[in-house]
Design a protein around this motif. Sequence first.
Motif, PDB file in Angstrom:
ATOM      1  N   GLN A 123       0.830  -1.206   0.000  1.00 54.42           N
ATOM      2  CA  GLN A 123       0.000   0.000   0.000  1.00 54.42           C
ATOM      3  C   GLN A 123       0.866   1.257   0.000  1.00 54.42           C
ATOM      4  OE1 GLN A 123      -2.721   0.147   3.279  1.00 54.42           O
ATOM      5  NE2 GLN A 123      -3.613   2.068   2.626  1.00 54.42           N
ATOM      6  N   GLY A 124       0.550   2.187  -0.873  1.00 57.74           N
ATOM      7  CA  GLY A 124       1.247   3.468  -0.935  1.00 57.74           C
ATOM      8  C   GLY A 124       2.513   3.470  -1.759  1.00 57.74           C
ATOM      9  N   CYS A 125       2.954   2.314  -2.242  1.00 57.14           N
ATOM     10  CA  CYS A 125       4.168   2.258  -3.055  1.00 57.14           C
ATOM     11  C   CYS A 125       3.869   2.714  -4.479  1.00 57.14           C
ATOM     12  CB  CYS A 125       4.734   0.843  -3.091  1.00 57.14           C
ATOM     13  SG  CYS A 125       5.759   0.443  -1.685  1.00 57.14           S
ATOM     14  N   ASP A 126       4.879   3.275  -5.094  1.00 59.43           N
ATOM     15  CA  ASP A 126       4.769   3.731  -6.473  1.00 59.43           C
ATOM     16  C   ASP A 126       6.185   3.841  -7.027  1.00 59.43           C
ATOM     17  OD1 ASP A 126       3.725   4.648  -8.863  1.00 59.43           O
ATOM     18  OD2 ASP A 126       2.478   6.184  -7.926  1.00 59.43           O
ATOM     19  N   TRP A 127       6.279   4.195  -8.297  1.00 56.66           N
ATOM     20  CA  TRP A 127       7.573   4.439  -8.917  1.00 56.66           C
ATOM     21  C   TRP A 127       7.937   5.902  -8.695  1.00 56.66           C
ATOM     22  CZ3 TRP A 127      10.413   0.473 -10.375  1.00 56.66           C
ATOM     23  CH2 TRP A 127       9.783  -0.728 -10.669  1.00 56.66           C
ATOM     24  N   HIS A 128       9.140   6.145  -8.134  1.00 57.92           N
ATOM     25  CA  HIS A 128       9.622   7.498  -7.861  1.00 57.92           C
ATOM     26  C   HIS A 128      11.039   7.619  -8.410  1.00 57.92           C
ATOM     27  CE1 HIS A 128       6.283   8.255  -5.102  1.00 57.92           C
ATOM     28  NE2 HIS A 128       6.494   7.043  -4.628  1.00 57.92           N
ATOM     29  N   TYR A 129      11.362   8.802  -8.934  1.00 53.48           N
ATOM     30  CA  TYR A 129      12.699   8.992  -9.476  1.00 53.48           C
ATOM     31  C   TYR A 129      13.703   9.161  -8.338  1.00 53.48           C
ATOM     32  CZ  TYR A 129      16.660  10.484 -12.185  1.00 53.48           C
ATOM     33  OH  TYR A 129      17.903  10.558 -12.741  1.00 53.48           O
ATOM     34  N   SER A 130      14.749   8.351  -8.347  1.00 52.93           N
ATOM     35  CA  SER A 130      15.813   8.420  -7.348  1.00 52.93           C
ATOM     36  C   SER A 130      17.011   9.131  -7.959  1.00 52.93           C
ATOM     37  CB  SER A 130      16.211   7.005  -6.913  1.00 52.93           C
ATOM     38  OG  SER A 130      17.395   7.054  -6.158  1.00 52.93           O
ATOM     39  N   HIS A 131      17.379  10.274  -7.363  1.00 48.39           N
ATOM     40  CA  HIS A 131      18.555  11.012  -7.857  1.00 48.39           C
ATOM     41  C   HIS A 131      19.832  10.233  -7.567  1.00 48.39           C
ATOM     42  CE1 HIS A 131      16.334  14.603  -9.004  1.00 48.39           C
ATOM     43  NE2 HIS A 131      15.617  14.408  -7.913  1.00 48.39           N
ATOM     44  N   LYS A 132      19.825   9.461  -6.497  1.00 50.42           N
ATOM     45  CA  LYS A 132      20.991   8.651  -6.148  1.00 50.42           C
ATOM     46  C   LYS A 132      21.224   7.551  -7.180  1.00 50.42           C
ATOM     47  CE  LYS A 132      20.819   5.279  -3.288  1.00 50.42           C
ATOM     48  NZ  LYS A 132      20.642   4.289  -2.300  1.00 50.42           N
ATOM     49  N   ASP A 133      20.140   6.886  -7.598  1.00 50.30           N
ATOM     50  CA  ASP A 133      20.256   5.777  -8.543  1.00 50.30           C
ATOM     51  C   ASP A 133      20.108   6.207 -10.005  1.00 50.30           C
ATOM     52  OD1 ASP A 133      20.537   3.986  -6.408  1.00 50.30           O
ATOM     53  OD2 ASP A 133      18.361   3.770  -6.213  1.00 50.30           O
ATOM     54  N   HIS A 134      19.707   7.457 -10.232  1.00 44.33           N
ATOM     55  CA  HIS A 134      19.497   8.000 -11.580  1.00 44.33           C
ATOM     56  C   HIS A 134      18.484   7.190 -12.385  1.00 44.33           C
ATOM     57  CE1 HIS A 134      22.772  10.732 -10.816  1.00 44.33           C
ATOM     58  NE2 HIS A 134      23.545   9.715 -10.496  1.00 44.33           N
ATOM     59  N   GLN A 135      17.447   6.710 -11.702  1.00 43.50           N
ATOM     60  CA  GLN A 135      16.369   5.970 -12.355  1.00 43.50           C
ATOM     61  C   GLN A 135      15.172   5.915 -11.414  1.00 43.50           C
ATOM     62  OE1 GLN A 135      17.695   1.987 -13.077  1.00 43.50           O
ATOM     63  NE2 GLN A 135      17.909   1.479 -10.927  1.00 43.50           N
ATOM     64  N   SER A 136      14.051   5.480 -11.931  1.00 41.15           N
ATOM     65  CA  SER A 136      12.869   5.302 -11.097  1.00 41.15           C
ATOM     66  C   SER A 136      12.991   4.021 -10.297  1.00 41.15           C
ATOM     67  CB  SER A 136      11.600   5.257 -11.957  1.00 41.15           C
ATOM     68  OG  SER A 136      11.342   6.533 -12.498  1.00 41.15           O
ATOM     69  N   VAL A 137      12.624   4.116  -9.014  1.00 42.73           N
ATOM     70  CA  VAL A 137      12.665   2.947  -8.137  1.00 42.73           C
ATOM     71  C   VAL A 137      11.296   2.773  -7.493  1.00 42.73           C
ATOM     72  CG1 VAL A 137      15.145   3.122  -7.666  1.00 42.73           C
ATOM     73  CG2 VAL A 137      13.522   4.258  -6.151  1.00 42.73           C
ATOM     74  N   TRP A 138      10.992   1.551  -7.085  1.00 41.76           N
ATOM     75  CA  TRP A 138       9.729   1.213  -6.450  1.00 41.76           C
ATOM     76  C   TRP A 138       9.862   1.435  -4.947  1.00 41.76           C
ATOM     77  CZ3 TRP A 138       4.872   0.335  -7.731  1.00 41.76           C
ATOM     78  CH2 TRP A 138       4.034  -0.358  -6.861  1.00 41.76           C
TER      79      TRP A 138
END
Length: 194
Positions: A123-138
């Motif tokens: 619940q509440g999870c989504d894809w968000h852009y991670s500046h650390k990983d330089h990609q979208s993470v779940w």
Amino acid sequence: MNRLAHHQGIHKFFFTLGLTLQLSKPVIKHLIHIVDALTTKGFSGTLTDVHHWSFHPNHRTTLSHFFTKSPWDEERLLGKLQEWILSQVERLAKWKHQPLFVSIDDTICQKTKPSSRAAHAIQGCDWHYSHKDHQSVWGHSLVWLMVHTFTQAFPFAFRLYDKKAGRSKIDLAMEMLSSIKVKLTQPVYVLMDS
């Protein structure tokens, strides 16, 4: 391992916050065990860990029932804690003639990717852009606020960012900032990234 002295310290802190008069004894007991587990080295964030690391005398499912069905007010608990945090920071800032700092930032609590076999995603999870990983993470995206002086810092508030709710991270930050009631004569600085 005897945890009694540790539990007494947590109970004393709850008494200082005035919670022992507002919450029932079973609720206080559960909260003491939860705080004990959360502050123990090795805790990984699961309900099983809360039960294990707090040496809770009841079955693990009792904690699950507490989180889902108990009549306790999270907002009241958070409000009492925030009052205490502000009084500590105000006292320290006034005593040392230091400014008060308020830091705002966001972070992603990354989770494992949703399984195609899972009946329900977290619940509440989504894809968000991670500046650390330089990609979208779940995961969960949180906006958080800290209040501090030069020597002490306290987590004050956090909000879960939900893209579908129509509120931006800036809206969440403004909501948290407006909840701070400061009576200092010293300057207050708000720190944030771009």
